[in-house]
Design a protein around this motif. Structure first.
Motif, mmCIF file in Angstrom:
data_model
loop_
_atom_site.group_PDB
_atom_site.id
_atom_site.type_symbol
_atom_site.label_atom_id
_atom_site.label_comp_id
_atom_site.label_asym_id
_atom_site.label_seq_id
_atom_site.Cartn_x
_atom_site.Cartn_y
_atom_site.Cartn_z
ATOM 1 N N UNK A 77 1.105 -1.167 0.009
ATOM 2 C CA UNK A 77 -0.116 0.015 -0.061
ATOM 3 C C UNK A 77 1.081 1.237 -0.101
ATOM 4 N N UNK A 78 0.169 2.321 -0.445
ATOM 5 C CA UNK A 78 0.931 3.619 -0.374
ATOM 6 C C UNK A 78 0.610 4.338 0.847
ATOM 7 N N UNK A 79 1.558 4.849 1.783
ATOM 8 C CA UNK A 79 1.245 5.677 3.062
ATOM 9 C C UNK A 79 0.405 7.044 2.577
ATOM 10 N N UNK A 80 -0.544 7.407 3.529
ATOM 11 C CA UNK A 80 -1.190 8.594 3.147
ATOM 12 C C UNK A 80 -1.263 9.256 4.545
ATOM 13 N N UNK A 81 -0.533 9.007 5.395
ATOM 14 C CA UNK A 81 -0.493 9.832 6.651
ATOM 15 C C UNK A 81 0.333 10.969 6.654
ATOM 16 N N UNK A 82 0.366 11.925 7.489
ATOM 17 C CA UNK A 82 1.411 13.014 7.704
ATOM 18 C C UNK A 82 2.789 12.290 7.996
ATOM 19 N N UNK A 83 2.762 11.051 8.237
ATOM 20 C CA UNK A 83 4.160 10.766 8.471
ATOM 21 C C UNK A 83 4.975 10.523 7.293
ATOM 22 N N UNK A 84 4.475 10.498 6.204
ATOM 23 C CA UNK A 84 4.846 10.378 4.713
ATOM 24 C C UNK A 84 5.325 11.741 4.103
ATOM 25 N N UNK A 85 5.075 12.824 5.302
ATOM 26 C CA UNK A 85 5.583 14.209 4.685
ATOM 27 C C UNK A 85 7.016 14.284 4.719
ATOM 28 N N UNK A 86 7.430 15.437 4.166
ATOM 29 C CA UNK A 86 8.918 15.357 3.998
ATOM 30 C C UNK A 86 9.602 15.274 5.280
ATOM 31 N N UNK A 87 10.661 14.345 5.203
ATOM 32 C CA UNK A 87 11.383 14.294 6.597
ATOM 33 C C UNK A 87 11.921 15.494 7.298
ATOM 34 N N UNK A 88 11.944 15.542 8.365
ATOM 35 C CA UNK A 88 12.666 16.621 9.393
ATOM 36 C C UNK A 88 14.331 16.731 9.082
ATOM 37 N N UNK A 89 14.669 17.838 9.221
ATOM 38 C CA UNK A 89 16.214 18.012 9.000
ATOM 39 C C UNK A 89 17.016 17.077 10.104
ATOM 40 N N UNK A 90 17.715 16.191 9.893
ATOM 41 C CA UNK A 90 18.400 15.465 10.827
ATOM 42 C C UNK A 90 19.700 15.576 10.550
ATOM 43 N N UNK A 91 20.474 14.566 11.199
ATOM 44 C CA UNK A 91 21.892 14.522 10.970
ATOM 45 C C UNK A 91 22.676 15.535 11.768
ATOM 46 N N UNK A 92 23.628 16.016 11.109
ATOM 47 C CA UNK A 92 24.633 17.027 11.837
ATOM 48 C C UNK A 92 25.363 17.857 10.728
ATOM 49 N N UNK A 93 26.197 18.643 11.284
ATOM 50 C CA UNK A 93 27.143 19.560 10.643
ATOM 51 C C UNK A 93 28.435 18.705 10.157
ATOM 52 N N UNK A 94 28.698 17.665 10.702
ATOM 53 C CA UNK A 94 29.929 16.892 10.585
ATOM 54 C C UNK A 94 29.553 15.488 10.594
#
Length: 74
Positions: free
Chosen positions: A17-34
C-alpha cells in the motif's frame, strides 16, 4: 519522529500500500554538521526504530487498496 516515519513507510511497502498519513511528509532535518554528528543521529534513529514503544505503535495509514506497484516478484 524519523524512526516512526521509516516504520510506517516500511510497513506500507511490505503490504503493497501507499502511505497517506502525515508521517509520509517530508522528513525533518536530521543529521549534523559533520560526520560524527550525522553518525550519532543515524544511531539514535536506528535505536528508536527497534526499541521505541512509540515507533512500535505506528500502523501504516493507507487510503487506497494495496497496489502491486513496486512490489517484488520472486
Amino acid at each position: 519522529m524519523e524512526a516512526a516515519r521509516l516504520k510506517a513507510a516500511t510497513a506500507a511497502r511490505t503490504s503493497g500500500a501507499r502511505p497517506t498519513s502525515p508521517l509520509s511528509a517530508a522528513p525533518e532535518a536530521g543529521g549534523g554538521a559533520d560526520g560524527a554528528s550525522e553518525l550519532a543521529w543515524l544511531c539514535r534513529t536506528a535505536y528508536a526504530f527497534v526499541h521505541s514503544p512509540v515507533v512500535e505503535g505506528v500502523q501504516p495509514a493507507t487510503g487506497t487498496a494495496p497496489s502491486s506497484e513496486g512490489a517484488r516478484t520472486t
